[in-house]
Design a protein around this motif. Structure first.
Motif, PDB file in Angstrom:
ATOM      1  N   LYS A 141       0.832  -1.209   0.000  1.00 29.14           N
ATOM      2  CA  LYS A 141       0.000   0.000   0.000  1.00 29.14           C
ATOM      3  C   LYS A 141       0.862   1.253   0.000  1.00 29.14           C
ATOM      4  O   LYS A 141       0.550   2.246  -0.674  1.00 29.14           O
ATOM      5  N   GLN A 142       1.967   1.212   0.741  1.00 32.96           N
ATOM      6  CA  GLN A 142       2.857   2.369   0.792  1.00 32.96           C
ATOM      7  C   GLN A 142       3.516   2.603  -0.568  1.00 32.96           C
ATOM      8  O   GLN A 142       3.596   3.733  -1.051  1.00 32.96           O
ATOM      9  N   THR A 167      -8.310  -2.142   0.297  1.00 35.63           N
ATOM     10  CA  THR A 167      -8.246  -3.410  -0.434  1.00 35.63           C
ATOM     11  C   THR A 167      -8.918  -3.280  -1.794  1.00 35.63           C
ATOM     12  O   THR A 167      -8.455  -3.840  -2.796  1.00 35.63           O
ATOM     13  N   ALA A 168     -10.015  -2.502  -1.850  1.00 30.80           N
ATOM     14  CA  ALA A 168     -10.694  -2.268  -3.128  1.00 30.80           C
ATOM     15  C   ALA A 168      -9.742  -1.582  -4.103  1.00 30.80           C
ATOM     16  O   ALA A 168      -9.724  -1.879  -5.299  1.00 30.80           O
ATOM     17  N   GLY A 169      -8.932  -0.669  -3.569  1.00 33.96           N
ATOM     18  CA  GLY A 169      -7.957   0.016  -4.410  1.00 33.96           C
ATOM     19  C   GLY A 169      -6.911  -0.936  -4.946  1.00 33.96           C
ATOM     20  O   GLY A 169      -6.478  -0.824  -6.100  1.00 33.96           O
ATOM     21  N   LEU A 170      -6.488  -1.902  -4.116  1.00 35.30           N
ATOM     22  CA  LEU A 170      -5.520  -2.906  -4.561  1.00 35.30           C
ATOM     23  C   LEU A 170      -6.116  -3.755  -5.681  1.00 35.30           C
ATOM     24  O   LEU A 170      -5.442  -4.068  -6.665  1.00 35.30           O
ATOM     25  N   THR A 171      -7.375  -4.129  -5.512  1.00 36.74           N
ATOM     26  CA  THR A 171      -8.043  -4.940  -6.534  1.00 36.74           C
ATOM     27  C   THR A 171      -8.146  -4.167  -7.838  1.00 36.74           C
ATOM     28  O   THR A 171      -7.873  -4.705  -8.918  1.00 36.74           O
ATOM     29  N   ARG A 172      -8.530  -2.890  -7.743  1.00 33.79           N
ATOM     30  CA  ARG A 172      -8.649  -2.056  -8.938  1.00 33.79           C
ATOM     31  C   ARG A 172      -7.295  -1.901  -9.631  1.00 33.79           C
ATOM     32  O   ARG A 172      -7.186  -2.001 -10.856  1.00 33.79           O
TER      33      ARG A 172
END
Length: 210
Positions: free
Chosen positions: A187-188, A195-200
């Protein structure tokens, strides 16, 4: 089709969870006297087990498989068996996938829609100790951001499928605390908070199949 009768056949483990694909590739490879498919696997974990049991010269590995994916299996396989030669056979033509496969130790990368003869060419090349990548990989997974390590890429792929920290830890055989640390670092590095951002991110960069 024949080759030097004095040479031993190139033994192959075929890991793919699509029966029609696996059967089709196996049937084609069986027409070559110098290549012998010794086992098939439908999951990453089964690929690891079959590799230990048969010690094939080449592993043809799909990426998207249930449970442990092909990239995680490749990394673990090579960690345990540095001489393992893995050739990724995938439907994904994104350079990011190719770069990720290289970081996980794969010796080659092929698309599933290539002419079947090219699969044989790639197997022969990797068996000779060469690399076989059809497309140029991107310099790193995150573009201009600090690149993720191969383990962080593996964790990202698992997290992006919706797995919890505990589930990722079980799949990759690492501690939950280690997963939490990787998650924080990912994330850093990517500047993503959710987590939604990671998936996107994974979907947009070809790391995760949509």
């Amino acid at each position: 089709m024949t080759t030097d009768p004095q040479s031993d056949p190139i033994t192959v483990l075929l890991a793919d969870d699509h029966p029609l694909v696996a059967e089709g590739v196996r049937a084609f490879l069986d027409t070559y006297d110098h290549i012998r498919v010794v086992a098939t696997a439908a999951t990453g974990q089964e690929a690891l087990d079959k590799f230990d049991a048969h010690q094939p010269a080449i592993v043809l590995m799909d990426i998207n498989m249930p449970g442990m994916n092909g990239l995680a299996a490749t990394e673990i396989m090579i960690e345990h068996n540095p001489q393992a030669r893995v050739l990724i056979l995938s439907m994904h033509d994104s350079p990011v996938y190719i770069a990720t496969a290289k970081r996980h130790g794969a010796r080659g990368y092929l698309l599933k829609d290539v002419p079947t003869e090219e699969i044989v060419t790639a197997i022969e090349a990797v068996h000779r100790g060469e690399l076989y990548f059809g497309l140029a990989p991107e310099p790193d997974l995150a573009g201009k951001a600090e690149p993720l390590t191969s383990r962080e890429q593996t964790v990202l792929l698992e997290l992006a499928t919706g797995k919890s920290n505990k589930e990722v830890a079980r799949v990759l055989d690492i501690s939950v605390r280690t997963v939490e640390t990787h998650r924080k670092n990912i994330k850093q590095k990517l500047g993503i908070a959710s987590t939604a951002g990671l998936t996107r991110y994974a979907l947009e960069h070809g790391v995760l199949q949509s």
